[in-house]
Write a protein that holds these residues in place. Structure first.
Motif, PDB file in Angstrom:
ATOM      1  N   ALA A  23       0.853  -1.188   0.000  1.00 19.78           N
ATOM      2  CA  ALA A  23       0.000   0.000   0.000  1.00 19.78           C
ATOM      3  C   ALA A  23       0.886   1.234   0.000  1.00 19.78           C
ATOM      4  O   ALA A  23       1.949   1.255   0.631  1.00 19.78           O
ATOM      5  CB  ALA A  23      -0.908   0.020   1.221  1.00 19.78           C
ATOM      6  N   GLY A  24       0.456   2.254  -0.726  1.00 21.11           N
ATOM      7  CA  GLY A  24       1.162   3.518  -0.693  1.00 21.11           C
ATOM      8  C   GLY A  24       0.906   4.216   0.630  1.00 21.11           C
ATOM      9  O   GLY A  24      -0.230   4.283   1.098  1.00 21.11           O
ATOM     10  N   GLY A  28       6.320   6.613   1.825  1.00 19.18           N
ATOM     11  CA  GLY A  28       6.859   5.283   1.589  1.00 19.18           C
ATOM     12  C   GLY A  28       5.838   4.266   1.132  1.00 19.18           C
ATOM     13  O   GLY A  28       4.800   4.608   0.576  1.00 19.18           O
ATOM     14  N   VAL A  29       6.147   3.009   1.430  1.00 24.53           N
ATOM     15  CA  VAL A  29       5.324   1.884   1.002  1.00 24.53           C
ATOM     16  C   VAL A  29       5.138   0.951   2.191  1.00 24.53           C
ATOM     17  O   VAL A  29       6.091   0.674   2.927  1.00 24.53           O
ATOM     18  CB  VAL A  29       6.007   1.106  -0.151  1.00 24.53           C
ATOM     19  CG1 VAL A  29       5.202  -0.113  -0.561  1.00 24.53           C
ATOM     20  CG2 VAL A  29       6.238   2.024  -1.349  1.00 24.53           C
ATOM     21  N   SER A  45      10.908   3.077   2.723  1.00 22.97           N
ATOM     22  CA  SER A  45      10.913   4.255   1.856  1.00 22.97           C
ATOM     23  C   SER A  45      10.588   3.840   0.426  1.00 22.97           C
ATOM     24  O   SER A  45      10.760   2.679   0.047  1.00 22.97           O
ATOM     25  CB  SER A  45      12.287   4.929   1.894  1.00 22.97           C
ATOM     26  OG  SER A  45      13.251   4.118   1.237  1.00 22.97           O
ATOM     27  N   GLY A  46      10.132   4.783  -0.363  1.00 22.52           N
ATOM     28  CA  GLY A  46       9.864   4.498  -1.772  1.00 22.52           C
ATOM     29  C   GLY A  46      11.116   4.019  -2.489  1.00 22.52           C
ATOM     30  O   GLY A  46      11.072   3.075  -3.278  1.00 22.52           O
ATOM     31  N   GLY A  51      14.268  -0.358  -4.870  1.00 21.84           N
ATOM     32  CA  GLY A  51      15.494  -1.152  -4.917  1.00 21.84           C
ATOM     33  C   GLY A  51      15.219  -2.633  -4.715  1.00 21.84           C
ATOM     34  O   GLY A  51      15.781  -3.484  -5.396  1.00 21.84           O
ATOM     35  N   LEU A  52      14.329  -2.963  -3.776  1.00 22.97           N
ATOM     36  CA  LEU A  52      13.960  -4.355  -3.529  1.00 22.97           C
ATOM     37  C   LEU A  52      13.302  -4.970  -4.759  1.00 22.97           C
ATOM     38  O   LEU A  52      13.666  -6.065  -5.189  1.00 22.97           O
ATOM     39  CB  LEU A  52      13.018  -4.457  -2.330  1.00 22.97           C
ATOM     40  CG  LEU A  52      12.416  -5.836  -2.063  1.00 22.97           C
ATOM     41  CD1 LEU A  52      13.500  -6.846  -1.728  1.00 22.97           C
ATOM     42  CD2 LEU A  52      11.372  -5.759  -0.960  1.00 22.97           C
ATOM     43  N   VAL A  53      12.354  -4.259  -5.344  1.00 20.43           N
ATOM     44  CA  VAL A  53      11.667  -4.766  -6.534  1.00 20.43           C
ATOM     45  C   VAL A  53      12.666  -4.979  -7.672  1.00 20.43           C
ATOM     46  O   VAL A  53      12.619  -5.992  -8.375  1.00 20.43           O
ATOM     47  CB  VAL A  53      10.520  -3.815  -6.957  1.00 20.43           C
ATOM     48  CG1 VAL A  53       9.964  -4.192  -8.314  1.00 20.43           C
ATOM     49  CG2 VAL A  53       9.424  -3.822  -5.908  1.00 20.43           C
TER      50      VAL A  53
END
Length: 64
Positions: A23-24, A28-29, A45-46, A51-53
């Motif tokens: 969720a936004g 961040g997320v 953080s966004g 980076g993870l994605v």
């Protein structure tokens, strides 16, 4: 603000409980386990989430 949680389009559908949801959030997320929507949540953080994605898409985190 009420979060709007959503699952990946790669999950098994709305009734599939083997997935994480995102969720936004302000700044961040949010990430949570779809099997336990009232349980623990992770806020990143966004940039951290992007980076993870990216690492997931490149296969960096795949198990051997």
């Amino acid at each position: 603000m009420t979060e709007k949680w959503r699952k990946s389009s790669y999950s098994g559908g709305a009734n599939d409980a083997t997935c994480v949801e995102v969720a936004g959030l302000v700044g961040g997320v949010g990430v949570r386990d779809s099997k336990d929507p009232d349980g623990a949540r992770l806020a990143v953080s966004g940039a951290g989430f992007a980076g993870l994605v990216g690492r997931i898409k490149r296969g960096v985190l795949d198990l051997p």
